[in-house]
Design a protein around this motif. Structure first.
Motif, PDB file in Angstrom:
ATOM      1  N   PHE A 227      -0.905  13.005  70.778  1.00  0.00           N
ATOM      2  CA  PHE A 227      -1.465  12.207  69.685  1.00  0.00           C
ATOM      3  C   PHE A 227      -0.927  10.787  69.702  1.00  0.00           C
ATOM      4  O   PHE A 227      -1.630   9.854  69.295  1.00  0.00           O
ATOM      5  CB  PHE A 227      -1.182  12.872  68.346  1.00  0.00           C
ATOM      6  CG  PHE A 227      -1.776  12.154  67.170  1.00  0.00           C
ATOM      7  CD1 PHE A 227      -3.146  11.941  67.083  1.00  0.00           C
ATOM      8  CD2 PHE A 227      -0.976  11.669  66.147  1.00  0.00           C
ATOM      9  CE1 PHE A 227      -3.705  11.265  66.008  1.00  0.00           C
ATOM     10  CE2 PHE A 227      -1.524  10.995  65.068  1.00  0.00           C
ATOM     11  CZ  PHE A 227      -2.888  10.790  64.998  1.00  0.00           C
ATOM     12  N   LEU A 228       0.312  10.599  70.180  1.00  0.00           N
ATOM     13  CA  LEU A 228       0.829   9.239  70.321  1.00  0.00           C
ATOM     14  C   LEU A 228      -0.060   8.443  71.268  1.00  0.00           C
ATOM     15  O   LEU A 228      -0.369   7.273  71.024  1.00  0.00           O
ATOM     16  CB  LEU A 228       2.270   9.278  70.836  1.00  0.00           C
ATOM     17  CG  LEU A 228       2.927   7.915  71.097  1.00  0.00           C
ATOM     18  CD1 LEU A 228       2.967   7.069  69.832  1.00  0.00           C
ATOM     19  CD2 LEU A 228       4.341   8.106  71.663  1.00  0.00           C
ATOM     20  N   GLY A 229      -0.478   9.096  72.358  1.00  0.00           N
ATOM     21  CA  GLY A 229      -1.423   8.431  73.249  1.00  0.00           C
ATOM     22  C   GLY A 229      -2.736   8.121  72.557  1.00  0.00           C
ATOM     23  O   GLY A 229      -3.326   7.053  72.763  1.00  0.00           O
ATOM     24  N   ALA A 230      -3.181   9.035  71.707  1.00  0.00           N
ATOM     25  CA  ALA A 230      -4.447   8.823  70.985  1.00  0.00           C
ATOM     26  C   ALA A 230      -4.335   7.671  69.995  1.00  0.00           C
ATOM     27  O   ALA A 230      -5.305   6.936  69.793  1.00  0.00           O
ATOM     28  CB  ALA A 230      -4.847  10.102  70.263  1.00  0.00           C
ATOM     29  N   THR A 231      -3.174   7.498  69.358  1.00  0.00           N
ATOM     30  CA  THR A 231      -3.030   6.387  68.406  1.00  0.00           C
ATOM     31  C   THR A 231      -3.130   5.045  69.109  1.00  0.00           C
ATOM     32  O   THR A 231      -3.544   4.048  68.502  1.00  0.00           O
ATOM     33  CB  THR A 231      -1.687   6.463  67.658  1.00  0.00           C
ATOM     34  OG1 THR A 231      -0.606   6.374  68.592  1.00  0.00           O
ATOM     35  CG2 THR A 231      -1.568   7.741  66.856  1.00  0.00           C
ATOM     36  N   GLN A 236      -4.931   3.785  65.955  1.00  0.00           N
ATOM     37  CA  GLN A 236      -4.472   4.334  64.685  1.00  0.00           C
ATOM     38  C   GLN A 236      -3.071   3.830  64.383  1.00  0.00           C
ATOM     39  O   GLN A 236      -2.368   3.312  65.261  1.00  0.00           O
ATOM     40  CB  GLN A 236      -4.465   5.868  64.756  1.00  0.00           C
ATOM     41  CG  GLN A 236      -5.839   6.477  64.978  1.00  0.00           C
ATOM     42  CD  GLN A 236      -6.781   6.246  63.808  1.00  0.00           C
ATOM     43  OE1 GLN A 236      -6.703   6.890  62.777  1.00  0.00           O
ATOM     44  NE2 GLN A 236      -7.707   5.309  63.985  1.00  0.00           N
ATOM     45  N   LEU A 237      -2.660   3.957  63.140  1.00  0.00           N
ATOM     46  CA  LEU A 237      -1.303   3.579  62.775  1.00  0.00           C
ATOM     47  C   LEU A 237      -0.317   4.352  63.640  1.00  0.00           C
ATOM     48  O   LEU A 237      -0.486   5.562  63.832  1.00  0.00           O
ATOM     49  CB  LEU A 237      -1.050   3.901  61.291  1.00  0.00           C
ATOM     50  CG  LEU A 237      -1.771   3.041  60.257  1.00  0.00           C
ATOM     51  CD1 LEU A 237      -1.596   3.652  58.871  1.00  0.00           C
ATOM     52  CD2 LEU A 237      -1.250   1.614  60.275  1.00  0.00           C
ATOM     53  N   PRO A 238       0.705   3.702  64.194  1.00  0.00           N
ATOM     54  CA  PRO A 238       1.066   2.291  64.036  1.00  0.00           C
ATOM     55  C   PRO A 238       0.605   1.413  65.193  1.00  0.00           C
ATOM     56  O   PRO A 238       1.019   0.261  65.281  1.00  0.00           O
ATOM     57  CB  PRO A 238       2.598   2.383  64.029  1.00  0.00           C
ATOM     58  CG  PRO A 238       2.890   3.479  64.999  1.00  0.00           C
ATOM     59  CD  PRO A 238       1.775   4.477  64.867  1.00  0.00           C
ATOM     60  N   LEU A 239      -0.226   1.936  66.109  1.00  0.00           N
ATOM     61  CA  LEU A 239      -0.599   1.198  67.324  1.00  0.00           C
ATOM     62  C   LEU A 239      -2.006   0.630  67.257  1.00  0.00           C
ATOM     63  O   LEU A 239      -2.648   0.426  68.285  1.00  0.00           O
ATOM     64  CB  LEU A 239      -0.466   2.129  68.550  1.00  0.00           C
ATOM     65  CG  LEU A 239       0.924   2.709  68.804  1.00  0.00           C
ATOM     66  CD1 LEU A 239       0.913   3.605  70.047  1.00  0.00           C
ATOM     67  CD2 LEU A 239       1.966   1.602  68.979  1.00  0.00           C
ATOM     68  N   TYR A 240      -2.487   0.328  66.060  1.00  0.00           N
ATOM     69  CA  TYR A 240      -3.855  -0.167  65.899  1.00  0.00           C
ATOM     70  C   TYR A 240      -3.980  -1.661  66.152  1.00  0.00           C
ATOM     71  O   TYR A 240      -5.107  -2.190  66.262  1.00  0.00           O
ATOM     72  CB  TYR A 240      -4.324   0.104  64.459  1.00  0.00           C
ATOM     73  CG  TYR A 240      -3.687  -0.821  63.466  1.00  0.00           C
ATOM     74  CD1 TYR A 240      -4.293  -1.996  63.068  1.00  0.00           C
ATOM     75  CD2 TYR A 240      -2.414  -0.544  62.966  1.00  0.00           C
ATOM     76  CE1 TYR A 240      -3.680  -2.865  62.189  1.00  0.00           C
ATOM     77  CE2 TYR A 240      -1.801  -1.403  62.098  1.00  0.00           C
ATOM     78  CZ  TYR A 240      -2.424  -2.566  61.715  1.00  0.00           C
ATOM     79  OH  TYR A 240      -1.808  -3.444  60.853  1.00  0.00           O
ATOM     80  N   THR A 316     -14.049  -0.356  62.395  1.00  0.00           N
ATOM     81  CA  THR A 316     -13.914   0.638  63.457  1.00  0.00           C
ATOM     82  C   THR A 316     -12.602   1.398  63.335  1.00  0.00           C
ATOM     83  O   THR A 316     -12.561   2.631  63.458  1.00  0.00           O
ATOM     84  CB  THR A 316     -13.987  -0.044  64.837  1.00  0.00           C
ATOM     85  OG1 THR A 316     -15.258  -0.663  64.984  1.00  0.00           O
ATOM     86  CG2 THR A 316     -13.795   0.969  65.957  1.00  0.00           C
ATOM     87  N   VAL A 317     -11.508   0.670  63.106  1.00  0.00           N
ATOM     88  CA  VAL A 317     -10.210   1.321  62.930  1.00  0.00           C
ATOM     89  C   VAL A 317     -10.291   2.331  61.784  1.00  0.00           C
ATOM     90  O   VAL A 317      -9.798   3.463  61.881  1.00  0.00           O
ATOM     91  CB  VAL A 317      -9.109   0.278  62.661  1.00  0.00           C
ATOM     92  CG1 VAL A 317      -7.766   0.967  62.405  1.00  0.00           C
ATOM     93  CG2 VAL A 317      -8.984  -0.681  63.835  1.00  0.00           C
ATOM     94  N   SER A 318     -10.944   1.938  60.696  1.00  0.00           N
ATOM     95  CA  SER A 318     -11.077   2.812  59.532  1.00  0.00           C
ATOM     96  C   SER A 318     -11.924   4.043  59.858  1.00  0.00           C
ATOM     97  O   SER A 318     -11.564   5.173  59.510  1.00  0.00           O
ATOM     98  CB  SER A 318     -11.697   2.038  58.371  1.00  0.00           C
ATOM     99  OG  SER A 318     -11.837   2.849  57.231  1.00  0.00           O
ATOM    100  N   GLN A 319     -13.044   3.846  60.543  1.00  0.00           N
ATOM    101  CA  GLN A 319     -13.919   4.977  60.857  1.00  0.00           C
ATOM    102  C   GLN A 319     -13.271   5.930  61.855  1.00  0.00           C
ATOM    103  O   GLN A 319     -13.472   7.150  61.785  1.00  0.00           O
ATOM    104  CB  GLN A 319     -15.258   4.470  61.398  1.00  0.00           C
ATOM    105  CG  GLN A 319     -16.076   3.671  60.395  1.00  0.00           C
ATOM    106  CD  GLN A 319     -16.295   4.426  59.099  1.00  0.00           C
ATOM    107  OE1 GLN A 319     -16.805   5.550  59.107  1.00  0.00           O
ATOM    108  NE2 GLN A 319     -15.914   3.830  57.983  1.00  0.00           N
ATOM    109  N   LEU A 320     -12.493   5.401  62.777  1.00  0.00           N
ATOM    110  CA  LEU A 320     -11.726   6.274  63.662  1.00  0.00           C
ATOM    111  C   LEU A 320     -10.737   7.103  62.854  1.00  0.00           C
ATOM    112  O   LEU A 320     -10.467   8.263  63.185  1.00  0.00           O
ATOM    113  CB  LEU A 320     -10.991   5.438  64.708  1.00  0.00           C
ATOM    114  CG  LEU A 320     -11.882   4.787  65.778  1.00  0.00           C
ATOM    115  CD1 LEU A 320     -11.107   3.710  66.524  1.00  0.00           C
ATOM    116  CD2 LEU A 320     -12.386   5.832  66.766  1.00  0.00           C
TER     117      LEU A 320
END
Length: 640
Positions: A227-231, A236-240, A316-320
């Motif tokens: 999931f860290l890779g997915a962020t 996603q937070l915190p890598l958005y 986009t960040v929000s919809q993701l």
């Protein structure tokens, strides 16, 4: 049925990339565009054939591994290069190639006068190829090849206009931030191989239930690392922080990144690994909480941004975040459903904004727009459709997919449902703020720019029409309350299963259906309230935003400056690392490394200065040295 022809899906864009890479500078722009668009069109048509072939099979037979060749063989590590053709990967390749083809066609008009035309389409084809490898790969390693490929292409395309420092900085930021997430993903793969003895999807998922007990620390660690890779990939937070700056690239690139390729990779990966996540309730909760937090966090930032593309980026960040909220509450089908519908209307919105920017000679600040409804009537119409779909207004696509996520969140995590509902209000508000500031009111651009406002050419408008139609009808394949589930959920059931929250309403009978209808009405009402609030602020009382901002200056500045996250990262991470790098450079590099090299050079030079004295060039000196040497040798011989 032989599915080996599925390899043509990524092969066609790869061939387009190679042709334009080696011949693009010699070809005309028409030929370059034909190669780039034609390759993706052929890929899409092949994907349709794969879908029809898979659909002809029985549901329990809709998982086919197509082996290509053995890539890595070392001890017990065996990594075959192969394709996994199943309902989930087919959904993804249809989205990537279908939406990608429309963006390619749009780009032929948008980039027509750019000097880097051939280079642009070369990168675009490589981007498409990498994403197709990612979603078709039959192992974690093959997925990771595509994963890194889209990261490289994002760097190349975000920094496409490399003459601008802001563009190159944005490209580097995207690349570096994603390296952080990729490090976690790599550790997750290593732990999977350590515990399961394989990196092949089929084998890992087969043995996972035997190797792990629900809630085991090992499977939780694996899921969190993945999931860290997915962020990173899905912002996603915190890598958005890289995604809003990605707006420095050409607008069609933004559409491709945000709608059909890179940012969907993390969502796809978590859905693909859902069997692992189901073994870790802790990891699922983390995914849901991060998704909900990202959804509301980014939505609030979007309320006050003035750059039209930056508003869409935070959207986009929000919809993701909504997609991850769906995955985190176990509604994997709902998350993928929203991924698909979002691809339609977000590509439409970005390309629509590109038409506005194209008409205004590159202007992106909404404070310099206004009054474009009549001169850009067609662009306005399709942009409005995309806005309604994103806001979740019935019966457009976004209503069905977002509502399904909220419904499942309500059943599993009611607190996160409230957060999602608040995000839905913000989404409707900031998107209609964009509509009102861009298309309504008095024109705020210069007279010269206003005089040249015009609709884009047909090759830019036709993709908008197709995406607008998909934004209207694309959600109908996921209609709720259907006996046995919607067609979309039935299609994905062999991969993602039918258990979980999606089945709860059916199990609840009429009472469950009544509650779902009530929550649908609440969701729609919240969206309409957001639209009404935007109308009140920017049409009925246009002075109100200024008054509210003046009465809450701290909150306004905080949102306008994006919660100062970039500044925080700069102070806590970037500047300390820069200072450390300078210290290492000034001491280790200059003193230790350079000092050692210089000392060796000085020693050699000093030794040379001594030895050099023996090469005087005088024959008498050489004769004397020979005599003295001979005397020394004879003396040593006779006196020993």
């Amino acid at each position: 049925m032989d599915f080996r022809y599925a390899a043509l899906v990524p092969l066609f864009p790869l061939l387009g990339f190679l042709v334009n890479l080696f011949l693009g500078r010699r070809l005309s722009k028409g030929a370059v565009g034909l190669v780039a668009c034609g390759s993706v069109l052929l890929s899409f048509l092949t994907a349709v054939g794969v879908f029809l072939g898979l659909r002809a099979l029985a549901p329990d037979a809709r998982q086919v591994v197509v082996p290509l060749f053995d890539w890595i063989q070392s001890g017990i590590l065996r990594v075959p290069m192969g394709l996994l053709v199943d309902p989930l990967s087919v959904v993804m390749i249809l989205v990537v190639t279908g939406v990608g083809f429309l963006i390619h066609v749009y780009s032929t008009g948008y980039m027509e006068h750019d000097e880097g035309y051939a280079r642009y389409f070369t990168y675009l084809n490589l981007f498409t190829f990498s994403m197709l490898v990612l979603v078709l790969g039959s192992s974690f390693v093959t997925l990771f090849v595509g994963w890194e490929g889209v990261g490289l292409c994002s760097y190349l395309l975000i920094g496409f206009w490399y003459e601008k420092k802001s563009a190159t900085d944005a490209g580097k930021k995207a690349f570096i931030v994603n390296r952080i997430g990729d490090f976690g993903f790599t550790l997750g793969m290593m732990l999977i191989f350590w515990t399961c003895g394989s990196l092949d999807f089929t084998e890992v998922f087969r043995v996972a239930g035997q190797r792990f007990q629900p809630g085991d620390a090992a499977v939780t660690t694996i899921c969190l690392l993945l999931f860290l890779g997915a962020t990173g990939k899905s912002a996603q937070l915190p890598l958005y922080v890289w995604l809003p700056d990605a707006m420095e690239g050409p607008t069609p690139v933004s559409a491709l990144i945000h709608a059909a390729t890179m940012v969907t990779a993390g969502v796809y990966m978590v859905a693909r690994c859902h069997l692992l996540y189901l073994l870790s309730p802790t990891a699922l909760l983390v995914v849901a909480v991060v998704g909900a937090a990202t959804a509301i966090f980014s939505a609030t930032i979007g309320l006050v941004q003035n750059d039209i593309k930056r508003v869409l980026a935070y959207s986009t960040v929000s919809q993701l975040g909504y997609m991850f909220l769906g995955l985190g509450v176990g509604a994997f089908t709902a998350g993928i459903f929203h991924l698909m519908t979002h691809a339609f209307f977000k590509a439409l919105l970005f390309l629509g904004s590109g038409s506005v920017i194209h008409a205004l000679s590159g202007e992106q600040d909404m404070r310099s727009m206004g009054g474009l409804k009549d001169p850009l009537r067609r662009t306005y119409t399709v942009f409005l459709i995309g806005t309604l779909a994103l806001a979740g207004v019935f019966p457009l696509a976004g209503f069905f997919s977002k509502d399904e996520i909220l419904w499942n969140a309500f059943q599993r995590q009611p607190a996160l449902w409230v957060v999602g509902l608040a995000g839905a209000f913000c989404t409707a508000f900031y998107m209609f703020r964009v509509v009102y500031l861009t298309f309504y009111g008095e024109p705020r651009m210069s007279e010269e720019v206003r005089h040249h406002v015009h609709e884009p050419p047909s090759r830019m408008l036709v993709p908008l029409y197709v995406l607008a139609a998909l934004s209207v009808v694309g959600g109908w394949i996921g209609l709720p309350l259907m006996p046995g589930g919607s067609p979309f959920s039935r299609w994905l059931e062999p991969v993602l299963g039918g258990a979980g929250p999606e089945a709860a309403a059916a199990a609840g009978g009429a009472a469950g259906h009544s509650l779902e209808i009530l929550l649908m009405a609440v969701s729609l009402a919240v969206a309409l309230l957001g639209i009404l609030a935007a109308w009140n602020f920017y049409r009925r009382r246009p002075e109100l935003p200024g008054r509210v901002g003046a009465s809450l200056p701290g909150a306004y500045r905080t949102l306008l400056n994006k919660y100062y996250v970039d500044e925080l990262y700069g102070a806590a991470v970037v500047r300390p690392f820069v200072a450390l790098s300078r210290a290492l450079w000034s001491f280790f590099d200059e003193v230790v490394v350079d000092g050692t090299v210089n000392a060796v050079g000085w020693a050699v030079r000093a030794a040379g200065s001594v030895v050099r004295q023996l090469q005087s060039g005088y024959v008498g000196g050489y004769a004397l040295a020979m005599v003295l040497g001979l005397v020394a040798v004879l003396g040593f011989y006779f006196l020993r």
